[in-house]
Write a protein that holds these residues in place. Structure first.
Motif, PDB file in Angstrom:
ATOM      1  N   ASP A  80       0.807  -1.247  -0.018  1.00 14.11           N
ATOM      2  CA  ASP A  80       0.005   0.075   0.257  1.00 14.11           C
ATOM      3  C   ASP A  80       0.778   1.069   0.109  1.00 14.11           C
ATOM      4  N   ASP A  81       0.825   2.012  -0.915  1.00 16.16           N
ATOM      5  CA  ASP A  81       1.789   3.201  -1.442  1.00 16.16           C
ATOM      6  C   ASP A  81       1.212   4.516  -0.670  1.00 16.16           C
ATOM      7  N   PHE A  82       1.817   4.610   0.302  1.00 15.74           N
ATOM      8  CA  PHE A  82       1.497   6.093   0.946  1.00 15.74           C
ATOM      9  C   PHE A  82       2.699   7.015   0.847  1.00 15.74           C
ATOM     10  N   CYS A  83       3.766   6.750   0.121  1.00 12.93           N
ATOM     11  CA  CYS A  83       5.096   7.604  -0.202  1.00 12.93           C
ATOM     12  C   CYS A  83       4.346   8.326  -1.649  1.00 12.93           C
ATOM     13  N   LEU A  84       3.875   7.616  -2.361  1.00  6.98           N
ATOM     14  CA  LEU A  84       3.441   8.209  -3.632  1.00  6.98           C
ATOM     15  C   LEU A  84       4.538   8.928  -4.415  1.00  6.98           C
ATOM     16  N   GLY A  85       5.585   8.436  -4.678  1.00  6.38           N
ATOM     17  CA  GLY A  85       6.885   9.123  -5.145  1.00  6.38           C
ATOM     18  C   GLY A  85       7.071  10.385  -4.538  1.00  6.38           C
ATOM     19  N   ASP A  86       6.834  10.387  -3.140  1.00  4.30           N
ATOM     20  CA  ASP A  86       7.293  11.583  -2.259  1.00  4.30           C
ATOM     21  C   ASP A  86       6.608  12.950  -3.048  1.00  4.30           C
ATOM     22  N   THR A  87       5.247  12.808  -3.212  1.00  6.73           N
ATOM     23  CA  THR A  87       4.412  13.585  -3.849  1.00  6.73           C
ATOM     24  C   THR A  87       4.293  13.556  -5.434  1.00  6.73           C
ATOM     25  N   GLY A  88       5.323  13.151  -5.885  1.00  2.21           N
ATOM     26  CA  GLY A  88       5.196  13.082  -7.484  1.00  2.21           C
ATOM     27  C   GLY A  88       4.087  12.272  -8.174  1.00  2.21           C
ATOM     28  N   VAL A 285       4.906  28.579  -7.200  1.00  4.03           N
ATOM     29  CA  VAL A 285       5.456  27.656  -7.938  1.00  4.03           C
ATOM     30  C   VAL A 285       4.961  26.437  -7.257  1.00  4.03           C
ATOM     31  N   VAL A 286       4.834  25.400  -8.168  1.00  5.61           N
ATOM     32  CA  VAL A 286       4.333  24.209  -7.928  1.00  5.61           C
ATOM     33  C   VAL A 286       4.900  23.218  -8.808  1.00  5.61           C
ATOM     34  N   GLY A 287       5.323  21.989  -8.382  1.00  6.52           N
ATOM     35  CA  GLY A 287       5.800  21.118  -9.389  1.00  6.52           C
ATOM     36  C   GLY A 287       5.342  19.390  -9.039  1.00  6.52           C
ATOM     37  N   LYS A 288       6.181  18.722  -9.179  1.00  2.74           N
ATOM     38  CA  LYS A 288       5.915  17.106  -8.678  1.00  2.74           C
ATOM     39  C   LYS A 288       4.531  16.426  -9.201  1.00  2.74           C
ATOM     40  N   CYS A 289       3.671  16.757  -8.671  1.00  2.00           N
ATOM     41  CA  CYS A 289       2.323  16.108  -8.992  1.00  2.00           C
ATOM     42  C   CYS A 289       1.427  16.818 -10.059  1.00  2.00           C
ATOM     43  N   VAL A 290       1.866  18.189 -10.400  1.00  2.00           N
ATOM     44  CA  VAL A 290       0.932  19.105 -11.064  1.00  2.00           C
ATOM     45  C   VAL A 290       0.486  18.409 -12.402  1.00  2.00           C
ATOM     46  N   ALA A 291       1.336  17.564 -13.152  1.00  2.00           N
ATOM     47  CA  ALA A 291       0.853  16.864 -14.220  1.00  2.00           C
ATOM     48  C   ALA A 291       0.811  15.425 -14.111  1.00  2.00           C
ATOM     49  N   GLY A 292       0.465  14.949 -12.949  1.00  2.00           N
ATOM     50  CA  GLY A 292       0.109  13.645 -13.042  1.00  2.00           C
ATOM     51  C   GLY A 292       1.120  12.653 -12.787  1.00  2.00           C
ATOM     52  N   GLY A 293       2.583  13.125 -12.663  1.00  2.00           N
ATOM     53  CA  GLY A 293       3.737  12.219 -12.320  1.00  2.00           C
ATOM     54  C   GLY A 293       4.686  12.430 -13.516  1.00  2.00           C
ATOM     55  N   MET A 294       4.261  13.128 -14.651  1.00  2.01           N
ATOM     56  CA  MET A 294       5.073  13.578 -15.690  1.00  2.01           C
ATOM     57  C   MET A 294       6.019  14.900 -15.035  1.00  2.01           C
ATOM     58  N   PRO A 295       7.496  14.583 -15.063  1.00  2.00           N
ATOM     59  CA  PRO A 295       8.193  15.518 -14.730  1.00  2.00           C
ATOM     60  C   PRO A 295       7.811  17.080 -15.298  1.00  2.00           C
ATOM     61  N   THR A 296       7.140  17.742 -14.386  1.00  2.00           N
ATOM     62  CA  THR A 296       6.776  19.063 -14.738  1.00  2.00           C
ATOM     63  C   THR A 296       6.499  19.983 -13.472  1.00  2.00           C
ATOM     64  N   GLY A 419       3.543  -4.370   4.944  1.00  2.00           N
ATOM     65  CA  GLY A 419       2.668  -4.128   3.739  1.00  2.00           C
ATOM     66  C   GLY A 419       2.625  -2.650   3.501  1.00  2.00           C
ATOM     67  N   SER A 420       2.944  -1.790   4.252  1.00  2.00           N
ATOM     68  CA  SER A 420       2.797  -0.166   4.040  1.00  2.00           C
ATOM     69  C   SER A 420       4.031   0.412   3.790  1.00  2.00           C
ATOM     70  N   LEU A 421       4.090   1.188   2.564  1.00  5.04           N
ATOM     71  CA  LEU A 421       5.198   2.055   2.396  1.00  5.04           C
ATOM     72  C   LEU A 421       4.816   3.730   2.562  1.00  5.04           C
ATOM     73  N   ILE A 422       5.864   4.239   3.371  1.00  3.53           N
ATOM     74  CA  ILE A 422       5.907   5.740   3.647  1.00  3.53           C
ATOM     75  C   ILE A 422       6.980   6.331   3.137  1.00  3.53           C
ATOM     76  N   ALA A 423       7.165   7.722   3.097  1.00  2.00           N
ATOM     77  CA  ALA A 423       8.439   8.280   2.521  1.00  2.00           C
ATOM     78  C   ALA A 423       9.510   8.069   3.418  1.00  2.00           C
ATOM     79  N   PRO A 424      10.606   7.924   2.734  1.00  2.00           N
ATOM     80  CA  PRO A 424      11.768   7.393   3.509  1.00  2.00           C
ATOM     81  C   PRO A 424      12.579   8.585   4.311  1.00  2.00           C
ATOM     82  N   PHE A 425      12.354   9.690   3.674  1.00  2.00           N
ATOM     83  CA  PHE A 425      13.348  10.930   4.525  1.00  2.00           C
ATOM     84  C   PHE A 425      12.642  11.550   5.908  1.00  2.00           C
ATOM     85  N   HIS A 426      11.358  11.307   6.048  1.00  2.00           N
ATOM     86  CA  HIS A 426      10.676  11.766   7.019  1.00  2.00           C
ATOM     87  C   HIS A 426       9.386  10.654   7.186  1.00  2.00           C
ATOM     88  N   ASN A 427       8.707  10.841   8.216  1.00  2.00           N
ATOM     89  CA  ASN A 427       7.590  10.070   8.385  1.00  2.00           C
ATOM     90  C   ASN A 427       6.313  10.631   7.817  1.00  2.00           C
TER      91      ASN A 427
END
Length: 456
Positions: A80-88, A285-296, A419-427
């Protein structure tokens, strides 16, 4: 029990849990271990991007596929992905409207350094979602912040940016400063290959300290304040009442621009924290997930600031402006932007995310209370963190002290094993529009099980 507790945890108990969870993880992923041993040596430090080495598990899993709010590795484990690409991938992996847009655009070309009708549609949608800014497109929020700072210096004629201690704005050089023991701005320790003294171009203050902000602005050196609405990528720090109003008033009084970086706080709600809380940045300014995961990434100027930029741009000699990259504003970005803004980033999606994140934060807080752990939980819209220290935190210095690397690493590995994934750099955990209630409840149960081991 040992006298020197770590965030309320006996170090011996923590060491035993960490060793057990590391062994369980390694035993469960032989295919990933074998493949990494065979093929990862071609990469510097064994990883294609250096921060991948910061995941706390004994070795990385190799991902086979990601769909919705789940990730499957080559050993067959579904997380279960709760990291989600660290917002990406905050809106889920490969949202169907974005995936369809990618397939359509791929038949019409990937990049051609000229706009399309879809670019015009995306521009209108950006204004609809975030406000009436004059937009530019970048590939990463780091680039967007860098370009925004260049504009701010060009139109104010001032050299410095004001940032907050412990801030996160990608890898913008100017933001890589901190406060030393005497409260002076210095280059962050550990910054690789830094030749120049960054205090020449940046001033650092503590978040929530308006007196320090005013003192810095009064020097007349500050071109812009660059800030997140909430401090993230650390132990999360919320703004105190009146802080953002104070920033806006002080920046106007002293003639500095206010740049708000919503790359993480887009979790706050439709339009980001700025729209939800009626902030009024000069540059957005906003990035990461603004285009649904496409680097933008996108950055926008208010009309007044855009006019000042146009004047500065018209008066400069022809040649390199120091802004822009060849592959930015490509048609694939616009296709994904338009699809994501119109069909994925919707009021209904955010309502689902808010409801799920509230359920998650209450469940985590209840587990912390049940075990009488000296920890707390913070939520900003769809973004939730548990922090292994009492709270709330007031600034970056307190956030740094609250970080407990050994404890957090054991918890992260233990959650992955369950079975649970969270972001690696902080909780940090994110709830997406496709995250299910049972996934949230499973994460809460897994967190509670680990706290039972640590505090029993």
């Amino acid at each position: 029990m040992s006298a020197a507790l770590i965030a309320g945890v006996d170090p011996a108990r923590l060491a035993a849990l960490a060793a057990r969870e590391a062994a369980l993880y390694a035993a469960a992923r032989p295919k990933s271990a074998k493949a990494l041993a065979k093929g990862a040596g071609v990469f510097l430090s064994g990883v294609p991007m250096h921060w991948m080495a910061d995941w706390p598990m004994p070795h990385l899993p190799l991902i086979d596929r990601a769909e919705g709010a789940k990730i499957t590795d080559i050993d067959g484990h579904v997380l279960d992905d709760f990291c989600l690409g660290d917002t990406g991938s905050m809106f889920g992996h490969s949202p169907p409207p974005v995936a369809r847009a990618i397939r359509r655009q791929a038949r019409h070309g990937l990049t051609y350094m000229l706009p399309s009708e879809t670019a015009l549609k995306a521009g209108a949608l950006l204004c609809e979602r975030f406000g009436a800014f004059r937009w530019q497109i970048a590939t990463t929020a780091t680039d967007a912040n860098r370009f925004a700072l260049r504009v701010a210096r060009a139109i104010t004629g001032r050299p410095k940016v004001l940032v907050f201690n412990g801030c996160y704005h990608g890898t913008v050089d100017d933001a890589m400063v901190t406060l030393d023991a005497q409260g002076r701005t210095v280059t962050r320790p550990g910054l690789l290959g830094q030749a120049a003294d960054l205090s020449l171009v940046a001033t650092c203050c503590e978040f929530n300290d308006l007196s320090a902000v005013e003192a810095a602005l009064a020097t007349g050196e500050i071109a812009a304040i660059l800030t997140e609405p909430v401090m993230t990528n650390s132990c999360m720090v919320l703004p105190q009442a009146g802080f953002h109003d104070g920033l806006r008033q002080l920046s106007r009084h002293y003639g500095a621009l206010l740049i708000i970086d919503e790359t993480h706080t887009i979790s706050s709600g439709l339009g980001g924290y700025s729209r939800v809380h009626s902030l009024s940045p000069d540059i957005f300014v906003v990035g990461k997930c603004v285009a649904g995961g496409m680097p933008t990434a996108v950055w926008g100027l208010t009309e007044a600031v855009a006019q000042r930029y146009e004047a500065a741009n018209a008066d400069r000699p022809s040649g390199h402006s120091g802004m822009g990259t060849t592959l930015s504003a490509n048609p694939m970005q616009f296709a994904c932007l338009a699809a994501n803004l119109a069909e994925v980033m919707t009021p209904e999606a955010y309502a689902h995310m808010e409801k799920g994140a509230e359920r998650l934060s209450h469940g985590l807080a209840a587990a912390i209370d049940r075990h009488k752990a000296p920890w707390h939980v913070v939520r900003v819209g769809a973004r939730v963190e548990f922090i292994c220290a009492p709270g709330p935190l007031q600034n970056g210095a307190q956030a740094a002290q609250a970080h407990q690397p050994a404890l957090e690493a054991a918890l992260h590995t233990g959650l992955v094993n369950r079975g649970s994934l969270i972001a690696p750099f902080h909780n940090m955990m994110l709830v997406s529009p496709v995250t299910r209630k049972r996934q949230i409840d499973r994460l809460i149960a897994n967190f509670n099980a680990l706290l039972t081991d640590l505090f029993a």
